[in-house]
Design an enzyme around this catalytic site. Structure first.
Site, PDB file in Angstrom:
ATOM      1  N   SER A  24       0.811  -1.217   0.000  1.00  0.00           N
ATOM      2  CA  SER A  24       0.000   0.000   0.000  1.00  0.00           C
ATOM      3  C   SER A  24       0.845   1.268   0.000  1.00  0.00           C
ATOM      4  O   SER A  24       0.410   2.304  -0.528  1.00  0.00           O
ATOM      5  CB  SER A  24      -0.943   0.013   1.213  1.00  0.00           C
ATOM      6  OG  SER A  24      -0.209  -0.090   2.421  1.00  0.00           O
ATOM      7  N   ASP A 196      -0.483   7.418  10.038  1.00  0.00           N
ATOM      8  CA  ASP A 196      -1.272   6.625  10.969  1.00  0.00           C
ATOM      9  C   ASP A 196      -0.408   5.652  11.767  1.00  0.00           C
ATOM     10  O   ASP A 196      -0.904   4.697  12.346  1.00  0.00           O
ATOM     11  CB  ASP A 196      -2.360   5.840  10.213  1.00  0.00           C
ATOM     12  CG  ASP A 196      -1.770   4.932   9.129  1.00  0.00           C
ATOM     13  OD1 ASP A 196      -0.528   4.874   8.998  1.00  0.00           O
ATOM     14  OD2 ASP A 196      -2.551   4.278   8.403  1.00  0.00           O
ATOM     15  N   HIS A 199       1.597   4.074   7.479  1.00  0.00           N
ATOM     16  CA  HIS A 199       1.700   4.654   6.141  1.00  0.00           C
ATOM     17  C   HIS A 199       2.344   6.041   6.199  1.00  0.00           C
ATOM     18  O   HIS A 199       2.386   6.668   7.256  1.00  0.00           O
ATOM     19  CB  HIS A 199       0.312   4.731   5.500  1.00  0.00           C
ATOM     20  CG  HIS A 199      -0.352   3.400   5.355  1.00  0.00           C
ATOM     21  ND1 HIS A 199      -1.240   2.915   6.294  1.00  0.00           N
ATOM     22  CD2 HIS A 199      -0.240   2.449   4.401  1.00  0.00           C
ATOM     23  CE1 HIS A 199      -1.660   1.710   5.914  1.00  0.00           C
ATOM     24  NE2 HIS A 199      -1.067   1.406   4.775  1.00  0.00           N
TER      25      HIS A 199
END
Length: 243
Positions: A24, A196, A199
């Site tokens: 991601s 967070d 990320h």
């Protein structure tokens, strides 16, 4: 001149490619001010920067996908750089996140397998950059986990072991490596690099972009801009400039 005739006369325009392969953190890299978009902006008219980030994936799954992304028949000579950026999911704690977790030794073996595959399709070691997972800010990530009804499923010390394994694989395979885990923690309050706890924040994206560009610039600086600058086109005979 008909378009078909012009195409027949001119050489096929093929942009060199930079492939970003990861989880991601790579998938999100084309968002506003993302590290992938930073690279794409600097390489426009020189390279296509391809985002092949797949959220949630680990190296066990990635090594199965890589030959489908770069099969032998695609002409690996057009690929001028590949980043392999996994580990944030592999390093998830087995007892709390068994689906994404990959044991440390297997993680290293998977990375090595992917590098060896790239070499087998003639992508040389100097075109491969491994990137370690970034550090984990546990309190912020715990909040993100609790919001989903989960417990804290990663820890920074474990992520560091995976980062060290990534560095070791790069050393053994003679590839470049960007040790993000170590570099980000040179700033004592590395939490500002993360949105967070896991990320990247805008500051983290900027940091990664600068670190990666310092490695890619030397590799790609000699690439020419594709097609002439508009002032250099012969407007009385554009075919002479563009075909």
């Amino acid at each position: 001149m008909a378009l078909a005739e012009a195409g027949a006369r001119g050489r096929l325009l093929r942009w060199p490619r930079v492939l970003l392969f990861g989880d991601s953190i790579t998938e999100y890299s084309f968002q506003e001010n993302g590290w992938g978009s930073y690279l794409a902006e600097r390489l426009v008219r020189k390279c296509d920067v391809l985002n092949r980030g797949i959220s949630g994936y680990n190296t066990r799954w990635a090594k199965l996908i890589l030959p489908r992304l770069i099969p032998e028949s695609t002409g690996a000579d057009s690929i001028v750089a590949v980043t392999i950026f996994f580990g944030a999911n592999d390093s998830a704690l087995k007892e709390l996140n068994p689906k994404q977790h990959v044991p440390l030794e297997e993680y290293a073996a998977n990375l090595k397998s992917m590098v060896q595959y790239l070499k087998s399709v003639d992508i040389t070691a100097d075109r491969i950059i491994l990137i370690t997972p970034p550090p984990l800010q546990e309190s912020a990530w715990e909040k993100a986990c609790l919001a989903k009804g989960d417990k804290l499923n990663r820890c920074n010390a474990t992520t560091g072991q995976y980062a060290q394994a990534c560095v070791q694989v790069a050393r053994e395979c003679s590839t470049d490596v960007l040790d993000l885990w170590t570099l980000m923690q040179k700033n004592q309050d590395f939490s500002s690099y993360l949105s967070d706890g896991l990320h990247l924040s805008p500051k983290g994206n900027s940091f990664l972009a600068a670190q990666l560009w310092s490695r890619l610039e030397n590799k790609l600086s000699a690439l020419p801009s594709l097609l002439p600058y508009w002032r250099d086109v012969d407007h009385t005979n554009p075919e002479a400039s563009l075909l």
